[in-house]
Design a protein around this motif. Structure first.
Motif, short mmCIF file in Angstrom:
data_model
loop_
_atom_site.label_atom_id
_atom_site.label_comp_id
_atom_site.label_asym_id
_atom_site.label_seq_id
_atom_site.Cartn_x
_atom_site.Cartn_y
_atom_site.Cartn_z
N ALA A 79 -9.03 5.45 2.35
CA ALA A 79 -8.32 5.24 1.45
C ALA A 79 -7.38 4.49 1.45
O ALA A 79 -5.89 5.02 1.78
CB ALA A 79 -8.06 6.40 0.54
N ALA A 80 -6.97 3.47 -0.21
CA ALA A 80 -5.67 2.81 -0.10
C ALA A 80 -5.52 2.38 -1.56
O ALA A 80 -6.59 2.05 -1.99
CB ALA A 80 -5.09 1.98 0.58
N PHE A 81 -4.70 2.43 -2.39
CA PHE A 81 -4.45 1.99 -3.87
C PHE A 81 -3.58 0.63 -3.21
O PHE A 81 -2.70 0.59 -2.88
CB PHE A 81 -3.41 2.90 -4.31
N LYS A 111 -5.23 -2.55 -7.87
CA LYS A 111 -6.81 -1.31 -7.20
C LYS A 111 -6.92 -0.86 -6.44
O LYS A 111 -6.32 -0.75 -4.71
CB LYS A 111 -7.68 -1.88 -7.89
N PRO A 112 -7.09 0.77 -7.08
CA PRO A 112 -7.89 1.40 -5.62
C PRO A 112 -9.37 0.41 -4.03
O PRO A 112 -10.13 0.14 -4.76
CB PRO A 112 -8.57 2.72 -5.50
N LEU A 113 -8.72 0.36 -2.97
CA LEU A 113 -9.73 -0.08 -2.29
C LEU A 113 -8.95 0.05 -1.08
O LEU A 113 -7.95 0.26 -0.26
CB LEU A 113 -8.68 -1.92 -2.31
N ILE A 118 0.48 -0.92 0.02
CA ILE A 118 0.06 0.11 0.33
C ILE A 118 1.31 0.87 0.14
O ILE A 118 1.22 1.24 1.08
CB ILE A 118 -1.26 -0.33 0.92
N ALA A 119 0.60 1.36 -1.13
CA ALA A 119 1.58 3.01 -1.65
C ALA A 119 1.38 4.20 -0.48
O ALA A 119 2.37 4.63 -0.06
CB ALA A 119 2.50 3.28 -3.15
N ASN A 120 0.16 4.01 -0.58
CA ASN A 120 -0.18 5.18 0.15
C ASN A 120 0.34 5.39 1.84
O ASN A 120 0.26 6.27 2.32
CB ASN A 120 -1.55 5.70 1.04
C1 LIG Z 1 -3.60 6.72 -2.16
O1 LIG Z 1 -5.04 5.80 -2.60
C2 LIG Z 1 -5.57 6.64 -3.39
C3 LIG Z 1 -7.48 6.58 -3.26
O2 LIG Z 1 -7.22 4.95 -3.48
C4 LIG Z 1 -5.29 6.74 -4.92
O3 LIG Z 1 -5.91 7.20 -5.42
C5 LIG Z 1 -3.58 6.99 -4.65
O4 LIG Z 1 -3.05 6.85 -6.74
C6 LIG Z 1 -3.19 6.28 -3.62
N1 LIG Z 1 -1.81 7.35 -3.92
C7 LIG Z 1 -0.53 6.76 -3.74
C8 LIG Z 1 0.41 7.65 -3.88
O5 LIG Z 1 -0.90 5.45 -3.99
#
Ligand SMILES: *[C@@H]1O[C@H](CO)[C@@H](O)[C@H](O)[C@H]1NC(C)=O
Ligand SMILES: *[C@@H]1O[C@H](CO)[C@@H](O)[C@H](O)[C@H]1NC(C)=O
Ligand SMILES: *[C@@H]1O[C@H](CO)[C@@H](O)[C@H](O)[C@H]1NC(C)=O
Ligand SMILES: *[C@@H]1O[C@H](CO)[C@@H](O)[C@H](O)[C@H]1NC(C)=O
Length: 485
Positions: free
Chosen positions: A388-390, A380-382, A335-337
């Motif tokens: 919120a996370a990708f 996928k965004p999930l 989860i890069a976020n």
């Molecule tokens: C973080 O999550 C959002 C929502 O899913 C996504 O659009 C965004 O690209 C993500 N940011 C990173 C750095 O992955």
């Protein structure tokens, strides 16, 4: 118009195919005696002799890669035994099966091109609506038509198929969820139809892991209210409630005769409170497999024996039913976020922690019925834990992770059977040998546009996937089959 395109392309579309065509019918379309599946040999349909071996599968995002580009490009020539794809029926069931036959054909031809088995996750009408099509609306003609489509893929490309029908039927996020009677009737009808036409398609029964069963808020059909026959089935301990004391799996079992392989959707999740910094706990995989992992919030989870009696999937379905088992989709997301937060670990560690438990000497020794694990190669965004996370489960989408993955698979390869070693027979048996490429004109080269995938983890309210469509411009095999199917 399509036919003209096919003629124009005839000369140029001769492709090597690793899975030669297989004859499964006589000239009148009747089954050949040598294609009768023989249960007395002690193996299920599409169960290779795997003593001391496992198989790797890859569940690709077919909108940008195929078994060929994945294996020959990214995995440095290693061809997995199995490739998964997704196919949606409906929402309008239209004139027959309601799925894109060209897409099915393309999946079959692309798996055949590398000599692999196709795992085909076939989704019944997915949207839940009281008036829309449902499992109950599928007719005998439709099952017959689906079965013939699959038999033709088996025959024309020599590609065997794991047919995963109505997966995660114990969840509340798909239109076919939480209706055990309709699911069982449908699974039996489809199995009977398939076996009439081919033994090279194996039926896979695969619910979702039941840690948080009964599921709530998935956006489709919730557990039924008391008073109906489905409720009675789901209330396995007959205490008047559907709750965590009930068995998450057994109400959906269609019967031993109608299941070739069992499987379960099973993933590792780094939790929010540790932000990509949770090492995969020791023994985590086997605890999931055998029910040892409790949901601390679930009533009953403290009572270990009661919990294990209903949650031990491996024992109840692989051992007690004497079936080979697969993980039809599995993985561990990065989860890069969360990657910049204090204490965050690396993508490789998150993935290595999971896979080193799945593909291990421990699994082979103690859980020998687990024969196949399919890496969910998608992102996928999930949201995870409400944030919120990708989520990125892929192991071959960036150089560092891909290098680790190839090294990891390289190190485990002597314990794996890959596509090049599997020889497929029309009775559904698989032998170990070597196969040779044949030149064929049936080497589909259609390309996909749009999101080809349609499922995977965390579906339900957060998912927004639709079946893609095949671009027929250069799809000879697709064109040819459009007439057959
Ligand atoms: C973080 O999550 C959002 C929502 O899913 C996504 O659009 C965004 O690209 C993500 N940011 C990173 C750095 O992955
Ligand atoms: C599949 O095998 C069964 C025996 O197990 C046989 O009766 C049936 O005819 C076979 N189907 C085909 C299409 O060969
Ligand atoms: C049904 O068939 C008709 C004509 O054969 C076609 O025009 C129509 O698009 C088909 N409908 C679906 C949903 O496939
Ligand atoms: C990584 O994924 C993106 C889509 O998310 C795709 O376009 C790209 O080709 C992929 N790269 C590799 C090396 O697989």
């Amino acid at each position: 118009m399509v036919a003209l395109a096919a003629i124009a392309l005839l000369a140029s579309q001769i492709a090597a195919q690793l899975s030669p065509p297989v004859t499964i019918n006589d000239a009148k379309g009747n089954p050949l005696p040598q294609c009768a599946f023989d249960a007395s040999k002690g193996k299920a349909r599409l169960e290779p002799p795997l003593d001391g071996y496992m198989m790797l599968g890859m569940s690709l995002d077919w909108s940008y890669e195929t078994p060929t580009t994945s294996s020959q490009g990214k995995m440095k020539g290693y061809t997995a035994a199995v490739y998964n794809s997704w196919l949606d029926m409906g929402p309008s069931l239209g004139n027959g099966t309601g799925y894109d036959k060209n897409m099915l054909n393309w999946f079959g031809s692309e798996a055949g091109r590398v000599g692999a088995i196709l795992e085909l996750t076939l989704n019944p009408p997915k949207e839940f609506s009281p008036t829309g099509p449902d499992l109950k609306d599928l007719t005998p003609e439709m099952y017959d038509s689906i079965a013939r489509d699959f038999a033709r893929i088996n025959q024309i490309y020599g590609t065997p198929i794991f047919l995963r029908w109505g997966h995660e039927m114990n969840g509340d996020w798909y239109g076919w969820g939480n209706e055990p009677r309709a699911f069982i009737a449908s699974h039996i009808a489809l199995t009977n139809a398939v076996r009439k036409y081919t033994n090279m398609t194996a039926m896979v029964w695969a619910p979702n892991i039941g840690i948080t069963y009964p599921f709530v808020g998935g956006g489709a059909r919730e557990s039924p209210a008391p008073g109906g026959l489905d409720f009675d089935l789901l209330d396995t301990n007959k205490d008047g409630k559907i709750d965590s004391f009930d068995n998450p799996y057994s109400p959906f079992w269609p019967g031993d005769d109608y299941v070739d392989w069992v499987g379960i959707s099973l993933y590792y999740y780094p939790r929010q409170d540790c932000h990509n910094d949770c090492p995969v706990p020791d023994n985590y995989f086997k605890q999931l497999l055998t029910g040892g992992f409790n949901n601390p919030e679930a009533p009953g989870s403290g009572d270990t024996n009661a919990w294990l009696a209903t949650r031990n999937f491996y024992q109840q379905f692989a051992e007690a039913k004497n079936k080979p088992m697969m993980l039809p989709e599995t993985g561990s997301p990065w989860i890069a976020n969360w990657s910049t937060r204090a204490g965050a670990t690396t993508e490789v560690k998150v993935k290595e922690g999971w896979w080193s438990q799945v593909f291990s000497q421990d699994t082979m020794k103690n859980y020998p019925r687990v024969k196949l694990a399919v890496q969910y190669e998608e992102a996928k965004p999930l949201a995870l834990d409400g944030e919120a996370a990708f989520q990125d489960w892929r192991v071959t989408n960036n150089t560092e992770t891909m290098n680790w993955w190839n090294g990891f698979i390289g190190g485990f390869k002597s314990n794996l059977r890959d596509a090049s070693q599997l020889v497929y027979n029309c009775d559904g048996s698989i032998t170990i040998g070597s196969k040779q490429a044949v030149t064929t004109s049936a080497g589909g080269v259609a390309s996909v546009t749009g999101g080809a995938s349609s499922s995977g983890p965390g579906v339900g309210p957060t998912s927004s996937k639709s079946a893609g469509s095949v671009n027929m411009v250069s799809g000879l095999a697709a064109v040819v089959l459009a007439y057959f199917l």
